[in-house]
Design a protein around this motif. Structure first.
Motif, PDB file in Angstrom:
ATOM      1  N   ARG A 582       0.984  -1.227   0.105  1.00  0.00           N
ATOM      2  CA  ARG A 582       0.016   0.105  -0.227  1.00  0.00           C
ATOM      3  C   ARG A 582       0.712   1.335   0.117  1.00  0.00           C
ATOM      4  NH1 ARG A 582      -3.527   1.750   5.269  1.00  0.00           N
ATOM      5  NH2 ARG A 582      -5.109   2.765   4.372  1.00  0.00           N
ATOM      6  N   ARG A 583       1.701   1.250   0.891  1.00  0.00           N
ATOM      7  CA  ARG A 583       2.796   2.562   0.987  1.00  0.00           C
ATOM      8  C   ARG A 583       3.619   2.645  -0.430  1.00  0.00           C
ATOM      9  NH1 ARG A 583       3.693   0.777   6.390  1.00  0.00           N
ATOM     10  NH2 ARG A 583       5.387  -0.966   5.660  1.00  0.00           N
ATOM     11  N   ARG A 584       3.967   1.586  -0.906  1.00  0.00           N
ATOM     12  CA  ARG A 584       4.568   1.753  -2.420  1.00  0.00           C
ATOM     13  C   ARG A 584       3.668   2.474  -3.453  1.00  0.00           C
ATOM     14  NH1 ARG A 584       9.297  -2.493  -3.321  1.00  0.00           N
ATOM     15  NH2 ARG A 584      10.001  -2.887  -1.060  1.00  0.00           N
ATOM     16  N   LEU A 586       0.942   4.160  -2.929  1.00  0.00           N
ATOM     17  CA  LEU A 586       0.742   5.488  -2.631  1.00  0.00           C
ATOM     18  C   LEU A 586       1.455   6.545  -2.974  1.00  0.00           C
ATOM     19  CD1 LEU A 586      -1.775   4.928   0.627  1.00  0.00           C
ATOM     20  CD2 LEU A 586      -2.517   5.672  -1.901  1.00  0.00           C
ATOM     21  N   ASP A 587       2.922   5.988  -2.811  1.00  0.00           N
ATOM     22  CA  ASP A 587       4.084   6.768  -3.042  1.00  0.00           C
ATOM     23  C   ASP A 587       4.325   7.253  -4.429  1.00  0.00           C
ATOM     24  OD1 ASP A 587       4.674   7.181  -0.525  1.00  0.00           O
ATOM     25  OD2 ASP A 587       6.168   5.612  -0.281  1.00  0.00           O
ATOM     26  N   LEU A 588       3.623   6.437  -5.482  1.00  0.00           N
ATOM     27  CA  LEU A 588       3.918   6.773  -6.897  1.00  0.00           C
ATOM     28  C   LEU A 588       3.454   7.991  -7.108  1.00  0.00           C
ATOM     29  CD1 LEU A 588       2.002   3.602  -8.240  1.00  0.00           C
ATOM     30  CD2 LEU A 588       4.414   4.184  -8.490  1.00  0.00           C
ATOM     31  N   ASN A 589       2.358   8.849  -6.673  1.00  0.00           N
ATOM     32  CA  ASN A 589       1.930  10.067  -6.816  1.00  0.00           C
ATOM     33  C   ASN A 589       1.099  10.623  -5.809  1.00  0.00           C
ATOM     34  OD1 ASN A 589       0.689  12.374  -8.232  1.00  0.00           O
ATOM     35  ND2 ASN A 589       1.853  11.680  -9.929  1.00  0.00           N
ATOM     36  N   SER A 590       1.337  11.586  -5.466  1.00  0.00           N
ATOM     37  CA  SER A 590       0.578  12.255  -4.384  1.00  0.00           C
ATOM     38  C   SER A 590      -1.056  12.326  -5.006  1.00  0.00           C
ATOM     39  CB  SER A 590       0.778  13.819  -4.195  1.00  0.00           C
ATOM     40  OG  SER A 590       0.558  14.532  -5.315  1.00  0.00           O
ATOM     41  N   THR A 591      -1.278  12.147  -6.201  1.00  0.00           N
ATOM     42  CA  THR A 591      -2.810  12.231  -6.568  1.00  0.00           C
ATOM     43  C   THR A 591      -3.490  10.613  -6.302  1.00  0.00           C
ATOM     44  OG1 THR A 591      -2.063  11.803  -8.909  1.00  0.00           O
ATOM     45  CG2 THR A 591      -2.212  14.226  -8.294  1.00  0.00           C
ATOM     46  N   VAL A 592      -2.579   9.768  -6.172  1.00  0.00           N
ATOM     47  CA  VAL A 592      -3.070   8.531  -6.169  1.00  0.00           C
ATOM     48  C   VAL A 592      -4.013   8.135  -4.894  1.00  0.00           C
ATOM     49  CG1 VAL A 592      -2.570   5.828  -5.835  1.00  0.00           C
ATOM     50  CG2 VAL A 592      -0.995   7.377  -7.319  1.00  0.00           C
ATOM     51  N   SER A 593      -5.091   7.720  -4.979  1.00  0.00           N
ATOM     52  CA  SER A 593      -5.998   7.771  -3.745  1.00  0.00           C
ATOM     53  C   SER A 593      -6.393   6.414  -3.750  1.00  0.00           C
ATOM     54  CB  SER A 593      -7.115   8.704  -4.096  1.00  0.00           C
ATOM     55  OG  SER A 593      -8.117   8.281  -5.137  1.00  0.00           O
ATOM     56  N   GLU A 594      -7.011   5.996  -2.501  1.00  0.00           N
ATOM     57  CA  GLU A 594      -7.215   4.550  -1.932  1.00  0.00           C
ATOM     58  C   GLU A 594      -8.880   4.635  -1.930  1.00  0.00           C
ATOM     59  OE1 GLU A 594      -5.227   1.717   0.977  1.00  0.00           O
ATOM     60  OE2 GLU A 594      -6.585   3.224   2.021  1.00  0.00           O
ATOM     61  N   GLN A 595      -9.439   3.515  -2.434  1.00  0.00           N
ATOM     62  CA  GLN A 595     -10.785   3.257  -2.394  1.00  0.00           C
ATOM     63  C   GLN A 595     -11.391   1.914  -1.865  1.00  0.00           C
ATOM     64  OE1 GLN A 595     -13.349   2.658  -5.854  1.00  0.00           O
ATOM     65  NE2 GLN A 595     -15.093   3.806  -5.147  1.00  0.00           N
ATOM     66  N   ILE A 596     -11.765   1.862  -0.734  1.00  0.00           N
ATOM     67  CA  ILE A 596     -12.098   0.501  -0.095  1.00  0.00           C
ATOM     68  C   ILE A 596     -13.664   0.140  -0.322  1.00  0.00           C
ATOM     69  CG2 ILE A 596     -12.082  -0.681   2.076  1.00  0.00           C
ATOM     70  CD1 ILE A 596     -10.151   1.190   3.222  1.00  0.00           C
ATOM     71  N   THR A 597     -13.631  -0.860  -0.848  1.00  0.00           N
ATOM     72  CA  THR A 597     -14.983  -1.726  -1.243  1.00  0.00           C
ATOM     73  C   THR A 597     -15.074  -2.892  -0.364  1.00  0.00           C
ATOM     74  OG1 THR A 597     -14.499  -3.042  -2.998  1.00  0.00           O
ATOM     75  CG2 THR A 597     -14.979  -0.723  -3.487  1.00  0.00           C
ATOM     76  N   HIS A 599     -14.807  -6.224  -1.385  1.00  0.00           N
ATOM     77  CA  HIS A 599     -14.245  -7.279  -1.554  1.00  0.00           C
ATOM     78  C   HIS A 599     -12.964  -6.821  -2.196  1.00  0.00           C
ATOM     79  CE1 HIS A 599     -17.251 -10.295  -1.274  1.00  0.00           C
ATOM     80  NE2 HIS A 599     -18.193  -9.559  -2.048  1.00  0.00           N
ATOM     81  N   TYR A 600     -12.361  -5.655  -2.184  1.00  0.00           N
ATOM     82  CA  TYR A 600     -11.421  -5.369  -2.927  1.00  0.00           C
ATOM     83  C   TYR A 600     -10.965  -3.698  -2.327  1.00  0.00           C
ATOM     84  CZ  TYR A 600     -14.208  -4.287  -6.800  1.00  0.00           C
ATOM     85  OH  TYR A 600     -15.124  -3.717  -7.726  1.00  0.00           O
ATOM     86  N   ILE A 601      -9.859  -3.438  -2.644  1.00  0.00           N
ATOM     87  CA  ILE A 601      -9.382  -2.136  -2.335  1.00  0.00           C
ATOM     88  C   ILE A 601      -8.942  -1.414  -3.726  1.00  0.00           C
ATOM     89  CG2 ILE A 601      -7.635  -0.476  -1.177  1.00  0.00           C
ATOM     90  CD1 ILE A 601      -8.408  -3.981   0.316  1.00  0.00           C
ATOM     91  N   ASN A 602      -9.448  -0.440  -4.242  1.00  0.00           N
ATOM     92  CA  ASN A 602      -8.964   0.196  -5.500  1.00  0.00           C
ATOM     93  C   ASN A 602      -7.831   1.316  -5.028  1.00  0.00           C
ATOM     94  OD1 ASN A 602     -10.475  -1.199  -7.165  1.00  0.00           O
ATOM     95  ND2 ASN A 602     -12.265   0.155  -6.991  1.00  0.00           N
ATOM     96  N   TYR A 603      -6.916   1.636  -6.264  1.00  0.00           N
ATOM     97  CA  TYR A 603      -6.059   2.519  -6.198  1.00  0.00           C
ATOM     98  C   TYR A 603      -6.207   3.261  -7.383  1.00  0.00           C
ATOM     99  CZ  TYR A 603      -4.411   0.595  -2.078  1.00  0.00           C
ATOM    100  OH  TYR A 603      -4.088   0.138  -0.671  1.00  0.00           O
ATOM    101  N   LYS A 604      -6.224   4.659  -7.596  1.00  0.00           N
ATOM    102  CA  LYS A 604      -6.806   5.454  -8.755  1.00  0.00           C
ATOM    103  C   LYS A 604      -6.268   6.725  -8.735  1.00  0.00           C
ATOM    104  CE  LYS A 604     -11.197   6.231  -8.376  1.00  0.00           C
ATOM    105  NZ  LYS A 604     -12.726   6.234  -8.255  1.00  0.00           N
ATOM    106  N   MET A 605      -6.204   7.300  -9.934  1.00  0.00           N
ATOM    107  CA  MET A 605      -5.971   8.831  -9.881  1.00  0.00           C
ATOM    108  C   MET A 605      -7.172   9.264 -10.775  1.00  0.00           C
ATOM    109  SD  MET A 605      -1.815   9.111 -11.167  1.00  0.00           S
ATOM    110  CE  MET A 605      -2.372   8.065 -12.760  1.00  0.00           C
TER     111      MET A 605
END
Length: 680
Positions: A582-584, A586-597, A599-605
């Motif tokens: 998760r840390r790696r 989110l460290d890709l870019n400050s605009t990357v966000s996390e969305q928890i559903t 069954h899964y966790i999305n990472y998106k811009m």
């Protein structure tokens, strides 16, 4: 009030009669209380060093009498009656075995059970209430009763069995040592109700219903007391039958919930009832309350005891019963009251019951906690427009959010396909509803067993059938609806291959069950087949557990707020692995966000980069990139373009340990660059 310590047998001796007021509860001691009494009697009877044993208190009030001293028993009837049963059984055992233990059957009867010189009712030292009077008299006179199922008869037989082959002298010696505290009330100054409430009885605890009945009836003038009991309370007890002791407490709690719109604490129903009738203590007002309670007990019997005479309504109620949600009953009492008053038609009641069933079951499938349903349905009572009950119920459901929400079709359908339904308490209900949908000749699920098409233990043939990702397929789909069916041939099917299960006698192609229709022509049983069948069954589920137009009234989508703790696989080493990944990300870019559903966790811009699906022992990732575009030098990825799956993306990769994170981030970086390029 006068309290004296007395020997029990001396207390019983003499020309006297113990009578029970009409408000007293039925005889309710069960085997466990009789076993305790027997053990105490046997223990003290054979131990010369124990001079006495305290049995409990007996509270009575002397009535106006002539030849026979009559004592109205306020408290202690259970132990008094049980001792009479034991003495009667002992006397008969002495007579049958013709043993000399210092007393015989005639003297036991003459001293402790009967007033030998009296006739009619005065002959008996104890007269129970209307329910039990004849049964006790039969047992004392004949040693048997016409009602073999009564607790009195069962306990009499218990003592008969224990006395068989037993040293009767030890038993009698034990009874001789029993002591009581006799509490005699002064009818001019003692309040029997307050004394009754404060007693710490050593017998069977009084139920909330016992306290309520005594509170209502004890303080009334005899004629009014008798009228209330015989016209309203006794018919209510008859209505509940053997369920009375267990059910009445629940009923009165549901009644108070309906009337006050507040849910009484289970241990404080009596106090809540007293507050409810506090301003209704005048005879006319009190009778109106008791009449109202008796009326609602009829409605309760229809709903909770399934005594509804109309077959269509009873069928709807049976389905709600199958879900095990008694918390809906206060609300349904209000529905039935409106129905009996002619404010709603039968057809509308049926639709209301079906809507309630859908609401409850959809929440089960969507894993929405059920511990607030009692408050939800209690709250509904005040939101209903009686002039348009069904519509106002739909509106109320449509406005519910968070943990009270009505799951809409898309969420219900998705969860229905992926949920572990095998371990559901309601799995038989679910499979029965699916199988019998639109059947005029329904099958009985209890005549069949649940079959895993892909078995729980996989042979080499099954691993080959499922393909190279057989472990993941088993983990993900084993207990889901797509892989479950019904059969009468479970031992024969066992772990056979899919083709064998299809073709054998009693197999899927030979089965008359509709649940097996989609299994008859399938060539291979793998992930695709399971997902496809789950989709077919989820479409049927939408027709069975309909939303009844709720979605048309919902202005905004109903969304759940999920948190990481909702993912039960995120514990221990897998949680630590996830946190590093998760840390790696989110460290890709400050605009990357996390969305928890769920069954899964999305990472998106601007769009989803990848989804992380926590599973037992690993993390599965779906990368939002065409499989043809992925650069995968180590061959870690799998093409899931045409396979049903969780998460967003067509590339799947598994992560099992920290050592794999560098390789996985190399793959994630590719989809990240692709999403960033699309957004520019």
């Amino acid at each position: 009030m006068k309290a004296n310590e007395e020997n029990l047998l001396k207390y019983l001796d003499g020309t006297k009669q113990f009578i029970l007021p009409i408000f007293q509860r039925r005889y309710s001691w069960e085997k466990k209380q009789c076993e305790q009494l027997w053990e105490d009697v046997w223990r003290i009877g054979q131990n010369e060093n124990i001079p006495s044993h305290f049995l409990g208190s007996i509270v009575s009030r002397e009535e106006v009498t002539t030849r026979v001293q009559q004592l109205c028993v306020i408290d202690g009837q259970q132990r008094l009656t049980t001792i009479s049963l034991l003495l009667s059984a002992l006397g008969r055992a002495i007579g049958m075995r013709n043993v000399d233990i210092g007393i015989d059957n005639n003297r036991i009867g003459g001293y402790y059970l009967f007033n030998d010189k009296e006739d009619g009712d005065l002959r008996y030292k104890q007269l129970l209430t209307k329910h039990d009077r004849a049964t006790l008299i039969q047992l004392l006179e004949e040693g048997k009763a016409s009602d073999n199922t009564s607790l009195l008869a069962e306990n009499y037989r218990f003592f008969e069995d224990r006395l068989t082959g037993t040293d009767l002298e030890i038993v009698y010696m034990g009874i001789e040592k029993l002591m009581i505290v006799s509490i005699a009330l002064d009818p001019r100054s003692d309040n029997p109700q307050l004394i009754f409430e404060s007693l710490n009885s050593t017998g069977l605890s009084l139920s909330q219903a016992d306290l309520i009945r005594n509170y209502v009836l004890m303080a009334q003038e005899y004629d009014f007391q008798k009228s209330l009991y015989e016209n309203h309370w006794y018919p209510m007890e008859q209505r509940f039958g053997k369920e009375y002791a267990k059910r009445f407490d629940i009923f009165i709690r549901d009644f108070l919930t309906l009337k006050t719109r507040q849910i009484p604490n289970k241990r404080q129903v009596y106090e809540s009832f007293k507050r409810y009738v506090d301003d209704k203590r005048e005879p006319e007002a009190l009778e109106a309350v008791i009449k109202e309670i008796a009326h609602y007990s009829e409605l309760y019997a229809c709903i909770a005891l399934l005594e509804e005479p109309d077959q269509e309504l009873r069928s709807c109620l049976e389905e709600i019963h199958a879900l095990g949600v008694e918390v809906v009953i206060p609300y349904l009492l209000g529905v039935y009251e409106d129905y009996t008053l002619g404010q709603i038609e039968k057809a509308e009641v049926i639709r209301i019951l079906q809507l309630v069933e859908s609401y409850v079951f959809r929440r089960v499938i969507c894993d929405i906690p059920t511990n607030i349903l009692n408050k939800t349905f209690a709250g509904l009572i005040g939101q209903i427009d009686k002039s348009n009950h069904l519509k106002s119920l739909k509106i109320a459901f449509s406005k519910m959010r968070g943990r009270s929400c009505f799951p809409l079709d898309n969420e219900f359908q998705q969860e229905f396909q992926t949920k572990d339904v095998y371990d559901l308490r309601t799995r038989n209900y679910l499979l029965r509803k699916l199988e019998n949908y639109e059947r005029k000749e329904p099958i009985r699920v209890k005549d069949y067993t649940i079959e895993h098409v892909m078995p729980q233990s996989l042979s080499e043939e099954w691993e080959a059938e499922l393909g190279e990702n057989w472990r993941a397929t088993r983990e993900e789909y084993l207990h889901t609806i797509g892989n479950l069916t019904l059969t009468g041939y479970n031992p024969e099917l066992s772990n056979s291959t899919f083709k064998e299960k299809q073709l054998m006698k009693g197999g899927f192609r030979d089965s008359p069950l509709r649940l097996n229709a989609s299994l008859r022509e399938v060539e291979r049983w793998d992930e695709n087949a399971i997902v496809k069948r789950a989709g077919i069954l989820s479409e049927k589920a939408l027709n069975i557990w309909r939303n009844h137009g709720i979605s048309e009234l919902t202005d905004t989508p109903q969304k759940r707020e999920w948190i990481l703790a909702d993912h039960h696989h995120l514990t221990g080493e897998i949680l630590e692995l996830f946190q590093q990944l998760r840390r790696r990300i989110l460290d890709l870019n400050s605009t990357v966000s996390e969305q928890i559903t769920k069954h899964y966790i999305n990472y998106k811009m601007h769009s989803v980069i990848l989804s992380v699906i926590p599973q037992a022992g690993r993390l599965f990732l779906t990368l939002n990139l065409p499989y043809s575009d992925i650069n995968d030098p180590r061959g870690r990825c799998r093409d899931i373009t045409n396979i049903g799956h969780l998460g967003i993306g067509d590339v799947e990769v598994g992560v099992f340990s920290e050592n794999e994170l560098e390789d996985v981030m190399f793959l994630i970086n590719q989809t990240y660059e692709k999403r960033k390029a699309d957004a520019s």
